[in-house]
Enzyme design. Structure first.
Site, PDB file in Angstrom:
ATOM      1  N   GLY A 291       0.814  -1.204   0.000  1.00  0.00           N
ATOM      2  CA  GLY A 291       0.000   0.000   0.000  1.00  0.00           C
ATOM      3  C   GLY A 291       0.849   1.255   0.000  1.00  0.00           C
ATOM      4  N   SER A 292       0.431   2.209   0.779  1.00  0.00           N
ATOM      5  CA  SER A 292       1.066   3.528   0.732  1.00  0.00           C
ATOM      6  C   SER A 292       2.542   3.523   1.094  1.00  0.00           C
ATOM      7  CB  SER A 292       0.324   4.487   1.666  1.00  0.00           C
ATOM      8  OG  SER A 292      -1.036   4.516   1.315  1.00  0.00           O
TER       9      SER A 292
END
Lengths: 607, 386
Positions: free
Chosen positions: A320-321
């Site tokens: 993810g981020s």
């Protein structure tokens, strides 16, 4: 006399014939003796030795596993075990067992095992009744020895793990020799009491910890009873292994994470030493000293929180981020963006007909790189990814440690996955699309990484361009190599990550450490498990805590500290934890602060 | 040849005083026997782990007793034995029948007679009395008689009846020994070659039939002998271990009391039937060769004494008993060397066992008796006239 005269001649003649035959027979016998005792003597000598000599293997004491300060993770404890020799019970085996059972409670399975072993072995071979007798049990046995004919007590060693669940995953455990082991190496069958490292350090340093088997050549008689010792080679004890782990941090990490299903890894950004590795839920490695009962075993194996799995190296997640760090570096390196490039976030972005949303529906407005990192703006990185292109991104990701094993000295490490054009075509027979690149830009899609890989990437960013190999054994430490990444670009990223934690509005602002010299920088990530449908999006997103556990987002946080001279990188992954900033960042903060505090304490102590 | 067969024969009124008999004794024959027994006692001492108990000491006593029997028989008048040859044969046949019947009726029956100090098997007794009876029978036969097949029916029955009884027991070893000895006597007295050839062919034909009558364990032994690796932990074990013991001794052996195979019990029946392997293991091919050589000397000594006898009865008696002894030697040694199937035949004078020792010493006593009375001519019907 006439009847005798001819007969005499005949009988004399015939006797000579018979004597000749007997001489012939005698020569045959001598010939046979020559054949057996001269020509074939060596063969029979060998066979006779094979008959009489039995090799008894002597298992060496296993080396201890210590933390970096010498605190034991695994050691041997002297124990007393009760043995029984069937032939010395005077034919009253069952009675003796009964008497023993009154003093030392035995389970039904124990009786079964004991009787089975007695039946299988020769009557003079001792069979184990019970390991690890308590002092009370010892005393009871000593007192009642007249009723326990054939029972004796012998010394033994048992593997103990004083840290129990704190370090169960990196340290691993040992267990009984299994049928499969015997198939591979039947020497083991001669040492039924030895244990073999199954996971963790116990497994990867099995040979080192094990030492060298000694042996005793015993003369045995035809039924296998030992008569005397002919020759003895003492076993060489296994060596102690010093780990890079800190047992105090293990405890702190476990305490911080014990209610979650997840993992946390702390590594030294200068050396690659893993100072803490925790995976939860954990288990007590001491239970594997005895054959584990099926109930416990199936509970450990079928739980959807996978207590036996070392999630730090074997858990695979979409980063993810966290991956935005990689995308940013790729963008900088490709010249697509600079420190100052601003991108306007309107909450969503269209690729053809398809909308890509920012997590903040209203949008962030125009942002530069640092701000984009601070707020973890999706639109910014969609745009950077689109302009940079998949090839550049995966190339930088690989350089930073994704997509291949980190080389940590443990078995079971996963490689993770960096999708590429070729990979997608091979896997799905489908061409790489722009949408795939966009997803890659925010670390979603096909991308998979282990928490250790994320920690390593963080360390690479923090140390300004040294390529590390994470290790658990002090002796396995490797000199860092040069990481081909501009230190100027890394500095820009670090500034962005500092803002994430320390600037109001940063996604991990509330998890900041407000102590000088202990300040932390990092990146949050919350990766969705389910695809969010359009309908749900329009109804308004539910709060994570309202979702069933299995549907909640994975929560990640990677960080380093202190800001000025980074010492440690940490990665915390909480499965279905909800938000990275809300769940993982505080846990990372607690561990990081404890690590830095401990350093301070140790420094002061050594003064 | 004439040199070592030289002697005078006296036809009439030949009487020996006790002193003459003592002077006529062949002491060297007795010494040879004693040396072999001595080797046996040494080995029994060794297999007991360097102890006179439990075998060596008893064997010594038995040898002492055996010596009494030996000298008693050696110093008697040979004509006495000829006179009672059929009676003695009849008695042992009756005893054989008696133990056989008792074996059929009584539960847990014994096949032997308890004499208090030892147990005597009538089948052992038969080994001597059969030879006595056959010697008596052929003493009165001339060459023409012997060539008539009809003349051989009675001696064949003399052998056949006890052999049948012993086979029922079942004791294949003793039964075949009796058959061999009888055939050897037939051969020595001059039965034609072709009759043996016919018998041999008949025997070959009857093998498949006889096979049916063998007990399972006997079949097993024969099969295992033919292929010892067939069952290395079962019956083949004995043969294999026996060969290992022999072979591992090498030329010089492992030394007295140093045999591993025997001391660690890899040898079955190490103090009885397989004692030759103990000798071979501890004293090597040299030790075993010396014993075999001693046996050969005893056998040829027996032949010489037989041939020197002036009387036909003595000749056949001494020859028969010597052949009997040599059969023991050959069958036992060939068996432990893996040349013959495992049959229960002890190594004479060396294996532990009371009955065998007594019977052997009695047998040697008779041979010695023949030697003592060698110059005596005995008439066709047993008197000293012609």
């Amino acid at each position: 006399m006439t009847w005798q005269a001819d007969g005499n001649k005949k009988i004399t003649r015939r006797t000579f014939v018979m004597g000749g035959v007997q001489l012939l027979l005698a020569f045959t016998l001598f010939g046979r003796m020559f054949y057996l005792q001269v020509l074939e003597a060596d063969k029979y000598q060998t066979l006779a030795d094979k008959n009489r000599i039995s090799l008894k293997l002597l298992p060496p004491p296993r080396g201890a596993i210590l933390d970096r300060n010498g605190i034991p993770f695994a050691m041997n404890r002297k124990i007393f075990r009760a043995m029984i020799v069937a032939e010395e019970t005077g034919g009253k085996l069952r009675k003796t067992l009964q008497n023993f059972g009154k003093l030392v409670p035995l389970q039904e399975e124990d009786y079964e095992r004991i009787l089975k072993e007695i039946k299988r072995k020769k009557s003079f071979v001792p069979v184990r009744l019970k390991d690890d007798l308590s002092f009370d049990e010892m005393a009871a046995i000593q007192l009642n020895i007249p009723d326990l004919a054939g029972v004796s007590i012998e010394n033994g060693l048992m593997r103990v793990y004083p840290q129990k669940e704190f370090a169960a995953h990196p340290v691993g455990y040992v267990s009984f020799v299994t049928e499969q082991d015997l198939e591979q190496e039947n020497l083991l069958s001669k040492m039924p009491d030895i244990r073999i490292g199954r996971t963790g350090i116990e497994q990867s340093y099995q040979d080192f910890l094990y030492g060298e088997t000694g042996n005793k050549k015993m003369e045995i008689n035809a039924v296998g009873r030992e008569i005397r010792e002919l020759e003895k080679t003492d076993p060489i004890p296994g060596k102690d292994l010093i780990l890079t782990l800190d047992s105090r941090l293990q405890k702190a990490g476990y305490e911080a994470l014990k209610n979650e299903s997840g993992s946390a890894v702390l590594i030294d950004v200068q050396t690659g030493e893993v100072k803490m590795m925790v995976s939860t839920p954990s288990f007590d490695p001491n239970i594997f000293n005895e054959p584990v009962d099926t109930k416990t075993w199936s509970r450990l194996n079928t739980s959807d929180r996978h207590p036996l799995l070392n999630k730090a190296i074997s858990g695979l997640y979409s980063p993810g981020s966290v991956f935005k760090i990689v995308v940013a570096l790729a963008g900088l390196e490709a010249g697509v963006i600079t420190e100052k490039t601003k991108i306007d976030c309107e909450g969503r972005l269209f690729v053809g007909e398809h909308p890509f949303h920012c997590w903040k529906r209203s949008g962030h407005g125009p942002l530069n790189l640092k701000q984009a990192l601070q707020h973890s703006c999706d639109i910014y990185f969609y745009e950077v990814a689109r302009q940079t292109g998949v090839d550049k991104i995966i190339e930088v990701a690989e350089r930073l440690g994704f997509g291949h094993k980190t080389g940590i000295d443990l078995f079971g490490e996963k490689e993770g996955l960096i999708p590429s054009r070729a990979w997608k075509e091979g896997r799905f027979g489908d061409a790489w699309r722009l949408g795939d690149t966009m997803n890659l830009g925010i670390g979603q899609g096909f991308l998979l990484a282990t928490p250790l890989q994320m920690a390593l990437m963080m360390a690479h960013v923090a140390n300004g361009g040294k390529k590390l190999t994470p290790v658990l054994s002090m002796d396995a430490r490797k000199e860092p190599e040069k990481l081909q990444i501009s230190s100027r670009h890394l500095r820009i990223i670090r500034e962005g990550l500092t803002a994430v934690v320390n600037k109001p509005g940063g996604t991990a602002y509330h998890a900041r450490i407000d102590v000088d010299g202990q300040k932390m920088a990092g990146k949050t990530a919350s990766t969705q498990i389910r695809r969010i449908s359009l309908a749900e999006r329009e109804k308004g997103l539910k709060k994570q805590s309202e979702l069933p556990w299995k549907d909640r987002d994975h929560a990640f946080f990677v960080a380093y500290a202190p800001l000025e001279h980074p010492k440690y990188a940490i990665s915390v992954a909480v499965e279905h934890g909800g938000g990275g900033g809300a769940i993982s960042a505080p846990i990372a903060g607690i561990i990081m602060q404890r690590a830095l505090e401990l350093d301070k304490e140790d420094r002061e102590k050594s003064k | 040849m004439s040199l070592f067969l030289d002697r005078n024969c006296y036809f009439k009124d030949y009487e020996l005083s006790f002193k003459d008999r003592l002077l006529n004794l062949s002491w060297s024959y007795f010494v040879l026997i004693t040396i072999v027994v001595g080797i046996g006692i040494l080995l029994l001492y060794s297999v007991a782990g360097g102890s006179m108990e439990p075998w060596a000491i008893k064997q010594t006593y038995r040898f002492g007793l055996g010596c009494c029997v030996f000298f008693f028989i050696a110093l008697t008048d040979l004509r006495l034995w000829m006179k009672y040859a059929y009676v003695l044969y009849g008695i042992s046949l009756l005893l054989l029948i008696a133990v056989e019947i008792r074996g059929e009726i009584g539960m847990g029956a014994q096949r032997w007679l308890d004499l208090g100090f030892m147990q005597l098997q009538p089948s052992e007794l038969m080994k001597i009395t059969l030879v006595l009876a056959l010697a008596r029978y052929f003493h009165g036969s001339d060459e023409e008689d012997v060539k008539r097949t009809r003349h051989l029916i009675i001696p064949a029955l003399m052998m056949g009846v006890p052999v049948g009884l012993i086979l029922i027991q079942p004791d294949l070893g003793t039964a075949s020994m009796l058959v061999f000895v009888t055939l050897a006597i037939f051969f020595l007295v001059g039965v034609q070659w072709w009759k043996f050839a016919v018998l041999f062919v008949l025997g070959l034909i009857s093998i498949p039939i006889g096979w049916q009558f063998l007990h399972d364990y006997q079949k097993e032994r024969v099969l295992t002998f033919l292929n010892p690796e067939r069952d290395p932990l079962g019956t083949g074990y004995h043969i294999l271990q026996s060969k290992i013991t022999l072979g591992s001794g090498g030329v010089f052996g492992k030394g007295f009391l140093e045999g591993t195979q025997s001391h660690l019990n890899f040898i079955p029946e190490k103090h009885t039937d397989f004692i030759f392997t103990v000798l071979s293991e501890e004293f090597g091919m040299i030790g075993a060769g010396v014993l075999l050589l001693l046996y050969m000397i005893i056998i040829f000594y027996g032949f010489q004494m037989a041939l020197k006898s002036c009387n036909f009865f003595g000749k056949i008696l001494a020859l028969g008993l010597t052949v009997n002894f040599s059969l023991y030697v050959f069958i036992n040694t060939a068996m432990v060397m893996g040349l013959l199937p495992v049959v229960g035949v002890p190594l004479p004078l060396v294996s532990y066992g009371g009955s065998a020792m007594m019977v052997l010493m009695a047998g040697f006593g008779f041979i010695e008796c023949v030697h003592v009375n060698e110059e005596m001519v005995i008439g066709r019907l047993g008197s000293s006239d012609s």
